[in-house]
Write a protein that holds these residues in place. Structure first.
Motif, PDB file in Angstrom:
ATOM      1  N   CYS A 223      84.613 -24.289 -44.790  1.00  0.00           N
ATOM      2  CA  CYS A 223      85.180 -23.172 -44.024  1.00  0.00           C
ATOM      3  C   CYS A 223      85.191 -23.436 -42.527  1.00  0.00           C
ATOM      4  O   CYS A 223      85.455 -22.520 -41.755  1.00  0.00           O
ATOM      5  CB  CYS A 223      84.397 -21.895 -44.318  1.00  0.00           C
ATOM      6  N   GLY A 224      84.901 -24.651 -42.109  1.00  0.00           N
ATOM      7  CA  GLY A 224      84.995 -24.995 -40.697  1.00  0.00           C
ATOM      8  C   GLY A 224      83.673 -25.069 -39.976  1.00  0.00           C
ATOM      9  O   GLY A 224      83.566 -25.745 -38.960  1.00  0.00           O
ATOM     10  N   SER A 225      82.641 -24.375 -40.472  1.00  0.00           N
ATOM     11  CA  SER A 225      81.324 -24.403 -39.844  1.00  0.00           C
ATOM     12  C   SER A 225      80.272 -24.100 -40.897  1.00  0.00           C
ATOM     13  O   SER A 225      80.567 -23.523 -41.953  1.00  0.00           O
ATOM     14  CB  SER A 225      81.232 -23.396 -38.689  1.00  0.00           C
ATOM     15  N   ARG A 226      79.039 -24.492 -40.619  1.00  0.00           N
ATOM     16  CA  ARG A 226      77.947 -24.245 -41.565  1.00  0.00           C
ATOM     17  C   ARG A 226      77.689 -22.747 -41.732  1.00  0.00           C
ATOM     18  O   ARG A 226      77.353 -22.286 -42.828  1.00  0.00           O
ATOM     19  CB  ARG A 226      76.677 -24.950 -41.081  1.00  0.00           C
ATOM     20  N   MET A 227      77.831 -21.992 -40.662  1.00  0.00           N
ATOM     21  CA  MET A 227      77.609 -20.553 -40.741  1.00  0.00           C
ATOM     22  C   MET A 227      78.635 -19.886 -41.660  1.00  0.00           C
ATOM     23  O   MET A 227      78.284 -19.045 -42.505  1.00  0.00           O
ATOM     24  CB  MET A 227      77.667 -19.933 -39.349  1.00  0.00           C
ATOM     25  N   LEU A 228      79.892 -20.254 -41.515  1.00  0.00           N
ATOM     26  CA  LEU A 228      80.933 -19.687 -42.375  1.00  0.00           C
ATOM     27  C   LEU A 228      80.775 -20.153 -43.822  1.00  0.00           C
ATOM     28  O   LEU A 228      81.024 -19.379 -44.761  1.00  0.00           O
ATOM     29  CB  LEU A 228      82.312 -20.062 -41.848  1.00  0.00           C
ATOM     30  N   ASN A 229      80.353 -21.400 -44.017  1.00  0.00           N
ATOM     31  CA  ASN A 229      80.104 -21.878 -45.375  1.00  0.00           C
ATOM     32  C   ASN A 229      79.005 -21.070 -46.050  1.00  0.00           C
ATOM     33  O   ASN A 229      79.113 -20.690 -47.222  1.00  0.00           O
ATOM     34  CB  ASN A 229      79.719 -23.362 -45.355  1.00  0.00           C
ATOM     35  N   ALA A 230      77.920 -20.798 -45.306  1.00  0.00           N
ATOM     36  CA  ALA A 230      76.825 -19.997 -45.855  1.00  0.00           C
ATOM     37  C   ALA A 230      77.270 -18.561 -46.112  1.00  0.00           C
ATOM     38  O   ALA A 230      76.856 -17.937 -47.104  1.00  0.00           O
ATOM     39  CB  ALA A 230      75.635 -20.028 -44.891  1.00  0.00           C
ATOM     40  N   GLU A 231      78.124 -18.027 -45.230  1.00  0.00           N
ATOM     41  CA  GLU A 231      78.599 -16.646 -45.396  1.00  0.00           C
ATOM     42  C   GLU A 231      79.470 -16.533 -46.652  1.00  0.00           C
ATOM     43  O   GLU A 231      79.313 -15.589 -47.442  1.00  0.00           O
ATOM     44  CB  GLU A 231      79.396 -16.243 -44.160  1.00  0.00           C
ATOM     45  N   TYR A 232      80.363 -17.472 -46.848  1.00  0.00           N
ATOM     46  CA  TYR A 232      81.209 -17.447 -48.041  1.00  0.00           C
ATOM     47  C   TYR A 232      80.380 -17.653 -49.307  1.00  0.00           C
ATOM     48  O   TYR A 232      80.636 -17.021 -50.337  1.00  0.00           O
ATOM     49  CB  TYR A 232      82.292 -18.528 -47.944  1.00  0.00           C
ATOM     50  N   ALA A 233      79.397 -18.570 -49.245  1.00  0.00           N
ATOM     51  CA  ALA A 233      78.551 -18.817 -50.423  1.00  0.00           C
ATOM     52  C   ALA A 233      77.765 -17.563 -50.803  1.00  0.00           C
ATOM     53  O   ALA A 233      77.584 -17.270 -51.995  1.00  0.00           O
ATOM     54  CB  ALA A 233      77.604 -19.979 -50.142  1.00  0.00           C
ATOM     55  N   MET A 234      77.312 -16.801 -49.816  1.00  0.00           N
ATOM     56  CA  MET A 234      76.559 -15.580 -50.100  1.00  0.00           C
ATOM     57  C   MET A 234      77.440 -14.536 -50.787  1.00  0.00           C
ATOM     58  O   MET A 234      77.016 -13.882 -51.753  1.00  0.00           O
ATOM     59  CB  MET A 234      75.989 -15.008 -48.800  1.00  0.00           C
ATOM     60  N   HIS A 235      78.676 -14.378 -50.323  1.00  0.00           N
ATOM     61  CA  HIS A 235      79.561 -13.386 -50.921  1.00  0.00           C
ATOM     62  C   HIS A 235      80.088 -13.840 -52.285  1.00  0.00           C
ATOM     63  O   HIS A 235      80.253 -13.020 -53.193  1.00  0.00           O
ATOM     64  CB  HIS A 235      80.727 -13.099 -49.974  1.00  0.00           C
ATOM     65  N   LEU A 236      80.352 -15.130 -52.438  1.00  0.00           N
ATOM     66  CA  LEU A 236      80.861 -15.626 -53.713  1.00  0.00           C
ATOM     67  C   LEU A 236      79.788 -15.655 -54.787  1.00  0.00           C
ATOM     68  O   LEU A 236      80.114 -15.730 -55.979  1.00  0.00           O
ATOM     69  CB  LEU A 236      81.446 -17.026 -53.527  1.00  0.00           C
ATOM     70  N   ALA A 237      78.504 -15.605 -54.390  1.00  0.00           N
ATOM     71  CA  ALA A 237      77.426 -15.578 -55.384  1.00  0.00           C
ATOM     72  C   ALA A 237      77.476 -14.309 -56.232  1.00  0.00           C
ATOM     73  O   ALA A 237      76.930 -14.282 -57.337  1.00  0.00           O
ATOM     74  CB  ALA A 237      76.075 -15.690 -54.684  1.00  0.00           C
ATOM     75  N   ARG A 238      78.131 -13.264 -55.743  1.00  0.00           N
ATOM     76  CA  ARG A 238      78.250 -12.028 -56.533  1.00  0.00           C
ATOM     77  C   ARG A 238      79.125 -12.212 -57.761  1.00  0.00           C
ATOM     78  O   ARG A 238      79.078 -11.397 -58.681  1.00  0.00           O
ATOM     79  CB  ARG A 238      78.842 -10.908 -55.665  1.00  0.00           C
ATOM     80  N   PHE A 239      79.939 -13.260 -57.791  1.00  0.00           N
ATOM     81  CA  PHE A 239      80.863 -13.472 -58.905  1.00  0.00           C
ATOM     82  C   PHE A 239      80.355 -14.514 -59.899  1.00  0.00           C
ATOM     83  O   PHE A 239      81.120 -14.939 -60.765  1.00  0.00           O
ATOM     84  CB  PHE A 239      82.226 -13.918 -58.366  1.00  0.00           C
TER      85      PHE A 239
END
Length: 339
Positions: A223-239
């Protein structure tokens, strides 16, 4: 340029000029590589931030890359350059940057597909969002690099859909494998939530072997940065851990019409084989194991007496070795296919 000028005009040394030229080419390649990563990470971060609203996120993560992505794009003057001169030679800078961007777009798609192939079918949501981020980043890059390859060409090449009238792809192959080896035999359908959920594991419901997940990928391919990668991983973990309507919608969009038809045809054939070979034989054996005549007991026996009466009558059927691993499991597979 000054060093090359001194080597030629002052020292009259062609060997020294060749060494300077080699060092300049190496340095230019290194600068171009680092600059390409920065440019691609910036545009992916812009795309990822633009799509974060889909998760209902009110605030953006505090990160330098995110702050830069939300502001003015300082790479536009650099990307507007067509040629640069190095040691008196004109280099097509725009063409080299375009080549690097094409390579990184394909690398991002390959990374997303490799992650998808290393997980169960619930990872299709993660693949769908990664493809959306890549598509949006490609549209941003296309505004400043008009010679960029089309996204459909990059996507078809990464998913192995380059053949004429190709109805197979890496996404379809993995979806079929996961449906037949994991989703249908190992999940249980919940009618209250309208989704498939993985129950507790048993001896006859083992998950299939999958490829190892990719490692060592840079943040610019995500996602362009480690922070955005972690943010997306946290939200996608719900699925993760289930397969519901949102997963099916993502899968249908990624497969397209041709892929969906192929998937449904394979599942339909699997249902026919399941009915013909597994369910039919088990039903026949169960009919033979049933007693010839079973009358309802008198109500005077009570609930416990009636239960013991049927338990004695169906003792042979209850002691059938494959009752759970064969009969019930086959009917669960059939029910999952129909659901």
């Amino acid at each position: 340029s000054d060093a090359a000028h001194v080597a030629v005009d002052t020292h009259y040394s062609q060997h020294l000029f060749v060494e300077i030229e080699a060092e300049a080419n190496l340095l230019f390649d290194q600068v171009l590589y680092a600059l390409s990563e920065k440019i691609y990470a910036h545009f992916r971060a812009r795309a990822a931030v633009a799509l974060l609203a889909d998760f209902g996120m009110p605030d953006m993560p505090h990160d330098a890359e995110v702050t830069c992505a939300l502001g003015k794009c300082w790479y536009l003057p650099l990307l507007s350059m067509r040629h640069v001169r190095i040691l008196g030679r004109a280099v097509d800078f725009a063409h080299l940057i375009t080549q690097r961007m094409n390579t990184m777009i394909r690398a991002s798609l390959d990374l997303a597909l490799a992650k998808y192939e290393s997980k169960s079918l619930d990872a299709v949501v993660e693949l769908h969002h990664s493809v959306r981020v890549t598509r949006l980043a490609h549209s941003y890059l296309l505004e400043v690099l008009p010679d960029l390859d089309s996204f459909d060409a990059c996507f078809n090449q990464s998913t192995d859909q380059v053949a004429f009238l190709s109805f197979s792809s890496r996404i379809l192959d993995h979806a079929l494998t996961e449906c037949l080896s994991d989703l249908i035999p190992n999940f249980a359908f919940r009618s209250d939530g309208g989704m498939f959920q993985r129950p507790l594991p048993t001896s006859f419901t083992q998950p299939p072997e999958r490829d190892a997940p990719p490692r060592g990928a840079g943040a610019h391919l995500g996602c362009g940065s480690r922070m955005l990668n972690a943010e997306y991983a946290m939200h996608l973990a719900r699925f993760s851990g289930f397969f519901g309507v949102s997963h099916a919608e993502c899968l249908v969009e990624l497969l397209g019409d041709a892929g969906l038809v192929s998937l449904l045809a394979t599942l339909n054939k699997h249902v026919e084989e399941l009915l013909l070979y597994a369910v039919h034989s088990y039903v026949t054996e169960m009919q033979l194991a049933l007693p010839e005549s079973t009358k309802l007991p008198s109500y005077q026996y009570g609930a416990q007496g009636c239960y013991l009466f049927f338990e004695a009558k169906l003792k042979d059927l209850a002691n059938y070795e494959e009752l759970h691993s064969g009969v019930f499991h086959s009917f669960r597979r059939l029910g999952n296919c129909l659901a």
